[in-house]
Write an enzyme that holds these catalytic residues in place. Structure first.
Site, PDB file in Angstrom:
ATOM      1  CG  LEU A 138       1.199  -0.839   0.233  1.00  0.00           C
ATOM      2  CD1 LEU A 138       2.432  -1.436   0.910  1.00  0.00           C
ATOM      3  CD2 LEU A 138       0.425   0.018   1.214  1.00  0.00           C
ATOM      4  CG  ASP A 185      -1.979   4.805  -6.808  1.00  0.00           C
ATOM      5  OD1 ASP A 185      -2.656   5.075  -5.797  1.00  0.00           O
ATOM      6  OD2 ASP A 185      -2.039   3.717  -7.394  1.00  0.00           O
TER       7      ASP A 185
END
Length: 427
Positions: A138, A185
């Site tokens: 994540l 990211d």
């Protein structure tokens, strides 16, 4: 906004007070959300176009400026304290095994130093993620790096744009830690907007935003979006700098690009797949070895899925978007060849969950978690189904995951920011 919970935010502030001896009214918090990538899997490092949105969970770094150049850090996940000075020269990590939880703070200092920024003040801080969500695909590492960048910039009165912070975080990951990742990211964490899907062209580093259902005005949501994000955890954790599978895939993509560019007479062009014309790929793909052919196929078809996904999102067509996400997941398995047996099991369970519109791996896909887009009113049923079915399939792995972290129902989030002290806090 990150909703790890107000108690969590208050805990972070109080920890900083304990460590620093300062007043709670002085404590600032860098809030950096985790991200998901619905489409654009594994193509950011090849200059492709990726999609991203953040979720309402993430990293919180409470901090106050130190009285000098010292940095003092404590963590909610790791024991001990990290101490160093911002005027110390921070050399890149030479071996993956030398990375520890303080490396990201030192990497942030190194990135700012090497970009010519003057750091005079350090921070006293306490950093906390969400238990069970670190090392789960994540972007927790990027969230940590960005949190330190924002805190150091804030106490040193540095005004740095989100686009420049993307490059600074890329320096932390690429140059300081030795990971060959792209800009997906940090771009997601720094640029996302609630209600929008971010599209990042990783070749030009230029973002664009599409509001959900913006081309279908009659179905534009009022307030909450009509879907939830399901995160299902495999129980397998990874640390990317220590896992060579990721860097191997990046090298294979570059080798595929080299072969295609050489076959088309463009030997001097940088060897990344975004520099290969799709027509050249179709006419020259026969020159590729089998594994390189699969990597290239994933790249070019994923780019097509991103284009179709943009249109589906803009029209509010969640069924089509979900189908594209699931196709991306399948290509990650068959063509990019990532995902363990356990991750593939979890992906297939998610596809069968009630109300699931689409699913795929999150992050690099070698460990961590899978994500699904689900109908809002069926999200809890879907979560219960996934919990039960994955526990049947992998009882030992499931036992390693905290019971309240096995499957999470999440909301779309917003971008990273520094939360200033609450003026209503009492001394």
């Amino acid at each position: 906004m990150i909703s790890n919970g107000k108690p969590h935010l208050d805990t972070v502030r109080k920890k900083v007070v304990e460590i620093s001896g300062r007043d709670e009214q002085e404590v600032m918090v860098a809030a950096c959300p985790y991200r998901i990538c619905p489409l654009g899997a594994h193509i950011d490092h090849q200059g492709g176009v990726v999609t991203a949105m953040t979720i309402n969970y993430g990293v919180l770094l409470g901090f106050v400026p130190s009285n000098g150049s010292e940095v003092l850090l404590h963590s909610g996940q790791f024991e001990g304290a990290i101490r160093f000075r911002v005027d110390d020269l921070q050399k890149p990590i030479d071996k993956p095994e030398n990375i520890n939880w303080g490396s990201y703070a030192k990497g942030a200092v190194s990135a700012l130093q090497n970009s010519g920024y003057d750091l005079r003040k350090g921070i006293i801080g306490y950093i906390s993620g969400v238990k069970g969500l670190d090392s789960s695909g994540l972007s927790s590492s990027a969230a940590v790096g960005i949190a330190y960048l924002l805190a150091l910039e804030h106490v040193n009165d540095l005004v740095i744009s989100p686009v420049d912070n993307i490059q600074l975080d890329k320096y932390i990951e690429n140059k300081y830690l030795g990971l060959e990742n792209g800009i997906l990211d940090p771009s997601a964490i720094l640029l996302s907007r609630y209600g929008y899907l971010t599209f990042m062209d990783c070749k030009t580093a230029s973002p664009s935003y599409v509001c959900f259902s913006e081309l279908n005005k009659s179905q534009q949501p009022q307030g909450q979006l009509p879907f939830k994000i399901l995160l299902a955890f495999s129980g397998l954790q990874h640390n990317l700098p220590k896992k060579r599978g990721y860097n191997t895939r990046v090298s294979e993509c570059k080798e595929a690009a080299r072969a295609l560019l050489h076959a088309s007479g463009c030997e001097d062009t940088p060897n990344i797949l975004c520099n290969v014309d799709p027509v050249v790929y179709e006419t020259q793909k026969c020159v590729l070895e089998e594994n390189l052919s699969r990597r290239a196929e994933h790249y070019f078809f994923e780019m097509k899925r991103v284009t179709k996904g943009r249109d589906a999102w803009a029209h509010g067509n969640l069924q089509e978007l979900g189908q594209l996400i699931s196709e991306s997941g399948r290509s990650s398995i068959l063509n990019y060849e990532c995902g363990s047996k356990e991750m593939i099991q979890l992906y297939e369970i998610l596809l069968k969950a009630p109300g699931a519109l689409g699913a795929r791996f999150s992050g690099a896909g070698f460990r961590g978690c899978c994500l699904a887009i689900v109908e809002s009113d069926r999200a809890e049923d879907a979560a219960a189904y996934v919990r039960a079915e994955y526990e049947k399939a992998q009882p030992e792995l499931v036992s390693r995951i905290p019971a309240d972290r096995r499957v999470l129902v999440c909301e779309p989030g917003d971008s990273a920011r520094v939360i200033l002290p609450d003026p209503h806090l009492s001394s």
